[in-house]
Design an enzyme around this catalytic site. Structure first.
Site, PDB file in Angstrom:
ATOM      1  N   GLY A  92       0.809  -1.205   0.000  1.00 38.96           N
ATOM      2  CA  GLY A  92       0.000   0.000   0.000  1.00 38.96           C
ATOM      3  C   GLY A  92       0.843   1.254   0.000  1.00 38.96           C
ATOM      4  CE  LYS A 120       7.594  -0.060   3.663  1.00 34.96           C
ATOM      5  NZ  LYS A 120       6.703  -0.064   4.861  1.00 34.96           N
ATOM      6  CG  ASP A 215      -2.162  -3.287   8.997  1.00 33.93           C
ATOM      7  OD1 ASP A 215      -3.155  -4.038   8.917  1.00 33.93           O
ATOM      8  OD2 ASP A 215      -1.553  -2.873   7.992  1.00 33.93           O
TER       9      ASP A 215
END
Length: 418
Positions: A92, A120, A215
């Site tokens: 995401g 990332k 999460d």
């Protein structure tokens, strides 16, 4: 109780509110649900110094960080200009690339030399956005534990936002459990991974200033070369309740199938929300099935609903155990793990165990004399029997249908809410 504090943590402050898209909850993968709420309560339980005094501004987070501030050119050189053959994966947040830096100077080096890193890179249109990038930088820049992925540095240059981590060569737990590969995870490794993930959560929950991960899922548990597991992706992490508050009221964010039902319904977040998510991951380790799998028949699509009736029945547990284990697991230990998962998934969140209790149970299971003895043959256990679902055709209210859920589903784009 289990040992959660193999390393110290130091957290200086909570995150300020910043602009950027919110991550919405996904049906099966990651996502967020939206709602606004008040802070919650639970006093800290550890002697570790994890202090979150006052909210910090973005400039304070960046200036006080002990992390390396990379230039965009440095990371471009380290990843060979973000070449496709350096791509490790996509999430995401954006794309993750493999790179190399000098161990001492942290400057870019030739491929194959120096220290391997994972970079990332935020998508400009990424649904996590700048806020989640900053949240991860805030927490991982200050929290240090063997079962949390190590953040090395970051890049904030123009519209470019990148994070630099230690490289985890075995990839995610999700890849090993659900994708075919040359090797399958043995029972011993599965229990080891469960313990490592539990220790990471326990460390966050029992710190002087509690942090709720929010999460936890198989995709956010990374494995090193020795299958040591570490929690990754702190973009949705939230400071726990303080004072006499019992919960934090916030936007609902996470992943459908992993998010605790009371959190999805009310937006009230507690550490027990993480405990529920851990129960789902433990269930995935036992069954080899995804939390949500639309490819299954209707009654088996939601793992918790399908598996829950089997978890407390010793004689039927084998029916839901991962066939890739080929029966090579100790029955008593498997039932102990199933019982623990059942407790973590309790619909009444106050009755779920603390993560310190989960760690202690798993460590006891691992150290027991029968923990890694193989089970009887398939014939003896009835392993060749047809797997039957005990669930009738009535859907449980525990799981929301895609149309009713604000969480993102597997393979779907996240839902964005204003």
């Amino acid at each position: 109780m289990g040992n959660c504090f193999a390393a110290s943590s130091k957290v200086d402050a909570t995150l300020p509110s910043t602009s950027g898209a919110s991550r919405s909850i996904s049906k099966t993968n990651t996502s967020t649900i939206t709602s606004t709420v008040t802070n919650n309560s639970s006093s800290s339980k550890s002697g570790i110094d994890s202090h979150l005094p006052t909210p910090r501004s973005e400039s304070e987070i960046l200036s006080s960080s002990h992390l390396k501030a990379f230039s965009f050119n440095e990371l471009r050189n380290a990843t060979r200009n973000f070449r496709p053959d350096s791509l490790l994966g996509e999430g995401g947040f954006g794309y993750v690339f493999k790179g190399w830096i000098n161990e001492h100077t942290l400057s870019a080096t030739k491929p194959g030399s120096g220290t391997t890193i994972a970079v990332k890179k935020l998508k400009p249109e990424g649904f996590q956005g700048h806020k989640e990038w900053l949240t991860e930088l805030n927490y991982l820049g200050q929290l240090h534990h063997p079962n949390l992925v190590k953040l090395i540095g970051y890049c904030l240059e123009g519209d470019s936002r990148l994070l630099v981590y230690e490289f985890m060569p075995k990839g995610s737990l999700e890849n090993h459990l659900f994708r075919r590969g040359p090797t399958q995870l043995s029972w011993a490794i599965r229990i080891k991974v469960a313990i490592d993930a539990a220790r990471g959560l326990c460390f966050l929950h029992d710190a002087d200033n509690q942090v709720i991960f929010r999460d936890l899922k198989a995709a956010n548990i990374l494995l090193d070369a020795e299958f040591n597991a570490k929690l990754s992706d702190f973009g949705l992490a939230k400071a726990g309740p303080t004072g006499d508050r019992t919960h934090v009221s916030t936007q609902v964010m996470g992943t459908h199938g992993y998010a605790a039902p009371e959190y999805v319904a009310t937006g009230r977040l507690t550490s027990k929300s993480d405990v529920y998510s851990f129960g789902v991951v433990l269930l995935e380790l036992l069954t080899g099935r995804r939390a949500v799998d639309d490819s299954k028949v209707v009654v088996e699509q939601h793992l918790v609903d399908w598996a829950l009736p089997y978890l407390s029945d010793k004689r039927k547990l084998f029916r839901i155990m991962d066939t890739k284990l080929e029966g090579q697991y100790p029955q008593k230990a498997a039932f102990a793990a199933a019982t623990l998962a059942f407790k973590c998934l309790n619909a009444e969140f106050k009755s779920r165990p603390q993560m310190s209790e989960v760690v202690a149970s798993l460590e006891e299971l691992q150290s027991s004399k029968t923990a890694f003895k193989n089970s009887p043959s398939h014939a003896q256990t009835g392993y060749d029997s047809i797997r039957k679902s005990p669930i009738n055709r009535h859907r449980s209210p525990r799981n929301l249908t895609p149309s009713a859920s604000p969480l993102r589903s597997h393979g779907q784009s996240p839902i964005r809410r204003g």
